[in-house]
Design a protein around this motif. Structure first.
Motif, mmCIF file in Angstrom:
data_model
loop_
_atom_site.group_PDB
_atom_site.id
_atom_site.type_symbol
_atom_site.label_atom_id
_atom_site.label_comp_id
_atom_site.label_asym_id
_atom_site.label_seq_id
_atom_site.Cartn_x
_atom_site.Cartn_y
_atom_site.Cartn_z
ATOM 1 N N TYR A 101 -85.854 -54.401 24.118
ATOM 2 C CA TYR A 101 -85.138 -53.879 22.958
ATOM 3 C C TYR A 101 -86.103 -53.851 21.771
ATOM 4 O O TYR A 101 -87.112 -54.552 21.748
ATOM 5 C CB TYR A 101 -83.919 -54.744 22.624
ATOM 6 C CG TYR A 101 -84.250 -56.104 22.054
ATOM 7 C CD1 TYR A 101 -84.192 -56.347 20.688
ATOM 8 C CD2 TYR A 101 -84.630 -57.145 22.886
ATOM 9 C CE1 TYR A 101 -84.492 -57.593 20.167
ATOM 10 C CE2 TYR A 101 -84.934 -58.392 22.380
ATOM 11 C CZ TYR A 101 -84.860 -58.616 21.020
ATOM 12 O OH TYR A 101 -85.174 -59.841 20.515
ATOM 13 N N TRP A 102 -85.777 -53.025 20.782
ATOM 14 C CA TRP A 102 -86.601 -52.902 19.576
ATOM 15 C C TRP A 102 -85.998 -53.737 18.456
ATOM 16 O O TRP A 102 -84.796 -53.705 18.214
ATOM 17 C CB TRP A 102 -86.718 -51.441 19.149
ATOM 18 C CG TRP A 102 -87.808 -50.729 19.882
ATOM 19 C CD1 TRP A 102 -87.709 -50.138 21.109
ATOM 20 C CD2 TRP A 102 -89.160 -50.555 19.455
ATOM 21 N NE1 TRP A 102 -88.923 -49.595 21.461
ATOM 22 C CE2 TRP A 102 -89.829 -49.839 20.472
ATOM 23 C CE3 TRP A 102 -89.872 -50.922 18.318
ATOM 24 C CZ2 TRP A 102 -91.167 -49.487 20.385
ATOM 25 C CZ3 TRP A 102 -91.206 -50.575 18.225
ATOM 26 C CH2 TRP A 102 -91.842 -49.870 19.250
ATOM 27 N N SER A 103 -86.857 -54.469 17.780
ATOM 28 C CA SER A 103 -86.425 -55.307 16.672
ATOM 29 C C SER A 103 -87.487 -55.239 15.577
ATOM 30 O O SER A 103 -88.633 -54.862 15.829
ATOM 31 C CB SER A 103 -86.235 -56.752 17.143
ATOM 32 O OG SER A 103 -85.780 -57.567 16.076
ATOM 33 N N ALA A 104 -87.087 -55.578 14.350
ATOM 34 C CA ALA A 104 -88.027 -55.545 13.230
ATOM 35 C C ALA A 104 -87.642 -56.581 12.189
ATOM 36 O O ALA A 104 -86.459 -56.790 11.918
ATOM 37 C CB ALA A 104 -88.074 -54.156 12.594
ATOM 38 N N THR A 105 -88.643 -57.220 11.618
ATOM 39 C CA THR A 105 -88.446 -58.092 10.467
ATOM 40 C C THR A 105 -88.624 -57.263 9.201
ATOM 41 O O THR A 105 -89.583 -56.499 9.090
ATOM 42 C CB THR A 105 -89.445 -59.247 10.478
ATOM 43 O OG1 THR A 105 -89.277 -60.001 11.684
ATOM 44 C CG2 THR A 105 -89.234 -60.168 9.292
ATOM 45 N N VAL A 106 -87.706 -57.398 8.255
ATOM 46 C CA VAL A 106 -87.713 -56.583 7.042
ATOM 47 C C VAL A 106 -88.075 -57.461 5.838
ATOM 48 O O VAL A 106 -87.511 -58.537 5.640
ATOM 49 C CB VAL A 106 -86.334 -55.931 6.805
ATOM 50 C CG1 VAL A 106 -86.359 -55.065 5.555
ATOM 51 C CG2 VAL A 106 -85.935 -55.103 8.016
ATOM 52 N N ASP A 107 -89.030 -56.991 5.046
ATOM 53 C CA ASP A 107 -89.418 -57.671 3.801
ATOM 54 C C ASP A 107 -88.413 -57.304 2.724
ATOM 55 O O ASP A 107 -88.382 -56.173 2.235
ATOM 56 C CB ASP A 107 -90.830 -57.234 3.408
ATOM 57 C CG ASP A 107 -91.317 -57.916 2.138
ATOM 58 O OD1 ASP A 107 -90.542 -58.680 1.535
ATOM 59 O OD2 ASP A 107 -92.474 -57.692 1.748
ATOM 60 N N THR A 108 -87.575 -58.251 2.333
ATOM 61 C CA THR A 108 -86.517 -57.967 1.367
ATOM 62 C C THR A 108 -86.955 -58.224 -0.077
ATOM 63 O O THR A 108 -86.128 -58.129 -0.993
ATOM 64 C CB THR A 108 -85.284 -58.829 1.662
ATOM 65 O OG1 THR A 108 -85.635 -60.214 1.540
ATOM 66 C CG2 THR A 108 -84.777 -58.567 3.074
ATOM 67 N N SER A 109 -88.211 -58.549 -0.278
ATOM 68 C CA SER A 109 -88.671 -58.853 -1.639
ATOM 69 C C SER A 109 -89.041 -57.589 -2.413
ATOM 70 O O SER A 109 -89.401 -57.671 -3.584
ATOM 71 C CB SER A 109 -89.887 -59.785 -1.587
ATOM 72 O OG SER A 109 -90.999 -59.142 -0.969
ATOM 73 N N ARG A 110 -88.932 -56.417 -1.762
ATOM 74 C CA ARG A 110 -89.304 -55.150 -2.407
ATOM 75 C C ARG A 110 -88.120 -54.188 -2.342
ATOM 76 O O ARG A 110 -88.017 -53.379 -1.430
ATOM 77 C CB ARG A 110 -90.539 -54.563 -1.739
ATOM 78 C CG ARG A 110 -91.766 -55.462 -1.863
ATOM 79 C CD ARG A 110 -92.825 -55.119 -0.836
ATOM 80 N NE ARG A 110 -93.275 -53.752 -0.992
ATOM 81 C CZ ARG A 110 -94.107 -53.148 -0.130
ATOM 82 N NH1 ARG A 110 -94.542 -53.803 0.931
ATOM 83 N NH2 ARG A 110 -94.488 -51.911 -0.337
ATOM 84 N N PRO A 111 -87.198 -54.280 -3.314
ATOM 85 C CA PRO A 111 -86.017 -53.405 -3.296
ATOM 86 C C PRO A 111 -86.402 -51.938 -3.358
ATOM 87 O O PRO A 111 -87.420 -51.555 -3.938
ATOM 88 C CB PRO A 111 -85.253 -53.838 -4.553
ATOM 89 C CG PRO A 111 -85.766 -55.204 -4.873
ATOM 90 C CD PRO A 111 -87.200 -55.212 -4.439
ATOM 91 N N GLY A 112 -85.573 -51.113 -2.756
ATOM 92 C CA GLY A 112 -85.805 -49.675 -2.773
ATOM 93 C C GLY A 112 -85.212 -49.014 -1.548
ATOM 94 O O GLY A 112 -84.632 -49.668 -0.676
ATOM 95 N N THR A 113 -85.344 -47.691 -1.482
ATOM 96 C CA THR A 113 -84.856 -46.907 -0.348
ATOM 97 C C THR A 113 -86.050 -46.375 0.429
ATOM 98 O O THR A 113 -86.935 -45.733 -0.147
ATOM 99 C CB THR A 113 -83.968 -45.748 -0.826
ATOM 100 O OG1 THR A 113 -82.861 -46.273 -1.572
ATOM 101 C CG2 THR A 113 -83.436 -44.945 0.355
ATOM 102 N N TYR A 114 -86.064 -46.639 1.728
ATOM 103 C CA TYR A 114 -87.200 -46.275 2.565
ATOM 104 C C TYR A 114 -86.702 -45.585 3.835
ATOM 105 O O TYR A 114 -85.702 -45.992 4.434
ATOM 106 C CB TYR A 114 -88.009 -47.516 2.955
ATOM 107 C CG TYR A 114 -88.460 -48.356 1.781
ATOM 108 C CD1 TYR A 114 -89.694 -48.140 1.173
ATOM 109 C CD2 TYR A 114 -87.642 -49.365 1.276
ATOM 110 C CE1 TYR A 114 -90.110 -48.915 0.096
ATOM 111 C CE2 TYR A 114 -88.053 -50.144 0.198
ATOM 112 C CZ TYR A 114 -89.276 -49.913 -0.383
ATOM 113 O OH TYR A 114 -89.690 -50.677 -1.452
#
Length: 271
Positions: free
Chosen positions: A195-208
């Protein structure tokens, strides 16, 4: 502690293969609707990711995304692992029983053996040829329709497609190091162990934005044989990261000691 977020990637495989595009044939869902995700059930999902930071501005906790692809209109992935094998074995057993019956009746005058053999051939069904690219669960399996019945050459009903496979996740969110995706091994048999998983850096708000490369499989005939041919398509999606100071869930204030009254440990009536 990281929060586990799930994104369901539901693909209408038949329509996607016909139009050679995932546009309008993909339906995305996540479990963050109450937290701000929008466009649920469409191909334009915006996944809300609520991050937080400490008083000094450092990241308080990251988020973890998990992508789960499924096929619309196919046999559900919740059926037992050996479902396809059991259905194929049942068709083989019935064909053997019919052959035995035909052998018993062969001495009877007027028996139409050609017609009975044709019916037995239909019962046996058709197996997909094993290739280097389709080893594993799809190799050598019989073709089933959406109701789980073995498909014959004369059958015109829709057959069930293999589940979509995510082969890559890339784009702005990855290039900007907002998330770090990778394929992981898993004991979950529904996802064939990956399965695919990802860790997300939440210290940089915005839309990506990011892209998913999804592999579908199309049933094609070649030299009188049927095989699954891989078709690679892409599907876009979006992350919306918001951030706020990490707060105590009890006091709604900054992180620290809870305000405990001096007599909190005293029993009523005690001196």
């Amino acid at each position: 502690m990281p929060q586990q977020l799930a994104i369901i990637v539901l693909v209408d495989v038949g329509s996607a293969l016909e139009s050679e595009s995932l546009d309008g044939n993909t339906y995305l869902f996540d479990n963050m609707k109450l937290q701000g995700s929008t466009n649920q059930g469409t191909g334009e999902l915006v996944t809300a990711i609520n991050g937080s930071y400490w008083r000094d501005g450092s990241q308080a906790s990251e988020q973890v995304l998990n992508w789960l692809p499924y096929s619309l209109g196919s046999i559900p992935p919740t059926v037992p692992r050996g479902y396809e094998f059991d259905r194929a074995r049942q068709s083989d057993e019935k064909a053997l029983a019919d052959l035995q019956d035909l052998a018993t009746k062969s001495s009877v005058a007027g028996t139409d053996q050609a017609e009975q053999l044709s019916q037995i051939r239909k019962t046996v069904g058709t197996r997909v040829k094993t290739t280097r690219r389709t080893r594993g669960r799809m190799s050598g399996q019989k073709i089933l329709d959406v109701t789980g019945k073995v498909v014959t050459e004369e059958t015109t009903g829709a057959y069930t497609y293999p589940a979509p496979v995510i082969t890559d996740i890339y784009g702005e969110a990855v290039d900007s190091k907002i998330m770090y995706p990778a394929a992981y091994g898993s004991p979950d048999l529904v996802t064939d162990g990956w399965y695919w998983s990802a860790t997300v850096d939440t210290s940089r708000p915005g839309t990506y934005t990011y892209m998913m490369r999804i592999q579908l499989h199309k049933l094609v005939g070649l030299n009188g044989e049927l095989r699954w041919e891989a078709v690679n398509l892409t599907c876009p999606s979006t992350l919306k990261i918001t951030s706020e100071p990490r707060r105590n869930a009890f006091t709604k204030a900054g992180m620290g000691l809870l305000p405990i009254p001096p007599d909190a440990g005293t029993r009523p009536g005690a001196p």
